[in-house]
Scaffold this motif. Structure first.
Motif, PDB file in Angstrom:
ATOM      1  N   ILE A  75       0.530  -1.240  -0.106  1.00  0.00           N
ATOM      2  CA  ILE A  75      -0.035   0.231   0.193  1.00  0.00           C
ATOM      3  C   ILE A  75       0.682   1.141  -0.291  1.00  0.00           C
ATOM      4  O   ILE A  75       1.007   2.387  -0.657  1.00  0.00           O
ATOM      5  CB  ILE A  75      -0.467  -0.097   1.267  1.00  0.00           C
ATOM      6  N   ARG A  76       2.170   1.035   1.140  1.00  0.00           N
ATOM      7  CA  ARG A  76       3.258   2.520   0.946  1.00  0.00           C
ATOM      8  C   ARG A  76       3.356   2.957  -0.813  1.00  0.00           C
ATOM      9  O   ARG A  76       3.933   4.185  -0.712  1.00  0.00           O
ATOM     10  CB  ARG A  76       3.991   2.245   2.127  1.00  0.00           C
ATOM     11  N   THR A  77       3.255   1.429  -1.104  1.00  0.00           N
ATOM     12  CA  THR A  77       4.732   1.587  -2.332  1.00  0.00           C
ATOM     13  C   THR A  77       3.332   1.912  -3.411  1.00  0.00           C
ATOM     14  O   THR A  77       3.720   2.790  -4.391  1.00  0.00           O
ATOM     15  CB  THR A  77       4.651  -0.118  -3.071  1.00  0.00           C
ATOM     16  N   ALA A  78       1.678   1.666  -3.560  1.00  0.00           N
ATOM     17  CA  ALA A  78       1.270   2.287  -4.069  1.00  0.00           C
ATOM     18  C   ALA A  78       0.600   4.672  -3.636  1.00  0.00           C
ATOM     19  O   ALA A  78       1.216   4.406  -5.079  1.00  0.00           O
ATOM     20  CB  ALA A  78      -0.209   1.726  -4.211  1.00  0.00           C
ATOM     21  N   LEU A  79       1.144   3.956  -2.689  1.00  0.00           N
ATOM     22  CA  LEU A  79       0.796   5.665  -2.404  1.00  0.00           C
ATOM     23  C   LEU A  79       1.882   6.298  -2.984  1.00  0.00           C
ATOM     24  O   LEU A  79       1.964   7.637  -3.211  1.00  0.00           O
ATOM     25  CB  LEU A  79       1.149   5.893  -0.910  1.00  0.00           C
ATOM     26  N   ALA A  80       3.023   6.074  -2.844  1.00  0.00           N
ATOM     27  CA  ALA A  80       4.290   6.409  -3.349  1.00  0.00           C
ATOM     28  C   ALA A  80       4.752   6.764  -4.783  1.00  0.00           C
ATOM     29  O   ALA A  80       5.044   7.779  -5.205  1.00  0.00           O
ATOM     30  CB  ALA A  80       5.409   5.660  -2.482  1.00  0.00           C
ATOM     31  N   ASN A  81       3.354   5.625  -5.349  1.00  0.00           N
ATOM     32  CA  ASN A  81       3.401   5.961  -6.305  1.00  0.00           C
ATOM     33  C   ASN A  81       2.623   6.792  -7.736  1.00  0.00           C
ATOM     34  O   ASN A  81       2.267   6.022  -9.304  1.00  0.00           O
ATOM     35  CB  ASN A  81       3.978   4.616  -7.738  1.00  0.00           C
ATOM     36  N   ASN A  82       1.446   6.885  -6.651  1.00  0.00           N
ATOM     37  CA  ASN A  82       0.204   7.249  -7.597  1.00  0.00           C
ATOM     38  C   ASN A  82      -0.714   6.116  -8.093  1.00  0.00           C
ATOM     39  O   ASN A  82      -1.100   6.197  -9.057  1.00  0.00           O
ATOM     40  CB  ASN A  82       0.012   8.431  -7.959  1.00  0.00           C
ATOM     41  N   ALA A  83      -0.345   5.241  -7.715  1.00  0.00           N
ATOM     42  CA  ALA A  83      -0.921   3.684  -8.089  1.00  0.00           C
ATOM     43  C   ALA A  83      -1.827   3.822  -7.490  1.00  0.00           C
ATOM     44  O   ALA A  83      -3.230   2.879  -6.439  1.00  0.00           O
ATOM     45  CB  ALA A  83       0.122   2.607  -8.144  1.00  0.00           C
ATOM     46  N   VAL A  84      -2.987   4.863  -7.965  1.00  0.00           N
ATOM     47  CA  VAL A  84      -4.654   5.055  -7.574  1.00  0.00           C
ATOM     48  C   VAL A  84      -5.882   3.360  -7.534  1.00  0.00           C
ATOM     49  O   VAL A  84      -6.276   2.823  -6.039  1.00  0.00           O
ATOM     50  CB  VAL A  84      -5.159   5.875  -7.907  1.00  0.00           C
ATOM     51  N   GLU A  85      -5.434   2.692  -8.724  1.00  0.00           N
ATOM     52  CA  GLU A  85      -6.487   1.752  -8.846  1.00  0.00           C
ATOM     53  C   GLU A  85      -6.021   0.264  -8.229  1.00  0.00           C
ATOM     54  O   GLU A  85      -6.931  -0.338  -7.519  1.00  0.00           O
ATOM     55  CB  GLU A  85      -6.667   1.321 -10.343  1.00  0.00           C
ATOM     56  N   VAL A  86      -4.740   0.568  -7.649  1.00  0.00           N
ATOM     57  CA  VAL A  86      -4.234  -1.198  -7.879  1.00  0.00           C
ATOM     58  C   VAL A  86      -4.215  -0.698  -5.338  1.00  0.00           C
ATOM     59  O   VAL A  86      -4.483  -1.454  -4.624  1.00  0.00           O
ATOM     60  CB  VAL A  86      -2.530  -1.375  -7.548  1.00  0.00           C
ATOM     61  N   GLY A  87      -3.880   0.776  -4.866  1.00  0.00           N
ATOM     62  CA  GLY A  87      -4.648   1.142  -4.262  1.00  0.00           C
ATOM     63  C   GLY A  87      -5.263   0.459  -3.680  1.00  0.00           C
ATOM     64  O   GLY A  87      -5.134   0.262  -1.919  1.00  0.00           O
ATOM     65  N   THR A  88      -6.235   1.126  -4.014  1.00  0.00           N
ATOM     66  CA  THR A  88      -7.577   1.544  -3.715  1.00  0.00           C
ATOM     67  C   THR A  88      -7.751  -0.581  -3.521  1.00  0.00           C
ATOM     68  O   THR A  88      -8.845  -0.738  -2.233  1.00  0.00           O
ATOM     69  CB  THR A  88      -8.745   2.259  -4.407  1.00  0.00           C
ATOM     70  N   LEU A  89      -7.832  -1.481  -4.519  1.00  0.00           N
ATOM     71  CA  LEU A  89      -7.966  -1.927  -4.631  1.00  0.00           C
ATOM     72  C   LEU A  89      -7.663  -2.845  -3.440  1.00  0.00           C
ATOM     73  O   LEU A  89      -8.200  -4.169  -2.908  1.00  0.00           O
ATOM     74  CB  LEU A  89      -7.559  -3.098  -5.644  1.00  0.00           C
ATOM     75  N   LEU A  90      -6.416  -2.468  -2.581  1.00  0.00           N
ATOM     76  CA  LEU A  90      -5.500  -3.267  -1.952  1.00  0.00           C
ATOM     77  C   LEU A  90      -5.159  -3.024  -0.464  1.00  0.00           C
ATOM     78  O   LEU A  90      -6.075  -3.610   0.838  1.00  0.00           O
ATOM     79  CB  LEU A  90      -3.894  -2.544  -1.461  1.00  0.00           C
ATOM     80  N   VAL A  91      -6.147  -2.225  -0.697  1.00  0.00           N
ATOM     81  CA  VAL A  91      -7.236  -1.177   1.156  1.00  0.00           C
ATOM     82  C   VAL A  91      -8.449  -2.028   1.017  1.00  0.00           C
ATOM     83  O   VAL A  91      -8.989  -2.445   2.074  1.00  0.00           O
ATOM     84  CB  VAL A  91      -7.350   0.856   0.779  1.00  0.00           C
ATOM     85  N   LYS A  92      -9.172  -2.251   0.162  1.00  0.00           N
ATOM     86  CA  LYS A  92     -10.627  -2.641  -0.008  1.00  0.00           C
ATOM     87  C   LYS A  92      -9.995  -4.252   0.785  1.00  0.00           C
ATOM     88  O   LYS A  92     -10.917  -4.904   1.412  1.00  0.00           O
ATOM     89  CB  LYS A  92     -11.670  -3.096  -1.202  1.00  0.00           C
ATOM     90  N   LYS A  93      -9.543  -4.907   0.050  1.00  0.00           N
ATOM     91  CA  LYS A  93      -8.581  -7.287   0.121  1.00  0.00           C
ATOM     92  C   LYS A  93      -8.204  -7.021   2.265  1.00  0.00           C
ATOM     93  O   LYS A  93      -8.742  -7.868   2.079  1.00  0.00           O
ATOM     94  CB  LYS A  93      -8.637  -7.169  -1.386  1.00  0.00           C
TER      95      LYS A  93
END
Length: 131
Positions: A75-93
């Protein structure tokens, strides 16, 4: 009696061999997950998560803490890379309770987000809504 001992040893050796192969296979299957998160490839991440779940009966929370992308969690990697689609999926899962736990460096996701000034990031907003 000797036949029982030989059979028991054969089963024990086979079990240990299979366990080591299974562990290596999981690591191989998760090898490029950091690249997928950095690229914000939600479809590929879903496929990988489904494959790991069907092949090894592991859910995201089972292997999340064991994965580090340049010292950061997924999730931190997604935040740092502004990977919104993947980051929100990870948070939901992820289970809500796991999202509130301190990570490897002892900081929670919320603390890390506020330290790095990412509070307005859509992933951070999703995280705040989940907690």
């Amino acid at each position: 009696m000797l036949k029982i001992v030989k059979t028991s040893l054969a089963i024990a050796v086979a079990s240990l061999t299979f366990a080591n192969v299974a562990q290596a296979a999981v690591e191989d299957d998760l090898a490029n997950i950091c690249t997928i998160v950095e690229a914000d490839d939600k479809g590929e991440l879903r496929k990988k998560m489904r494959r790991v779940q069907s092949d090894y009966r592991l859910k995201l929370h089972d292997y999340y803490t064991g994965i580090s992308c340049n010292g950061n969690s997924l999730i931190r990697t997604a935040l740092a890379n502004n990977a919104v689609e993947v980051g929100t999926l990870l948070v939901k899962k992820m289970p809500k309770s796991d999202l509130q736990q301190p990570e490897a460096d002892g900081k929670t996701l919320q603390a890390w987000i506020s330290e790095n000034g990412l509070s307005s990031n859509p992933i951070a907003v999703e995280l705040q809504g989940r907690i």
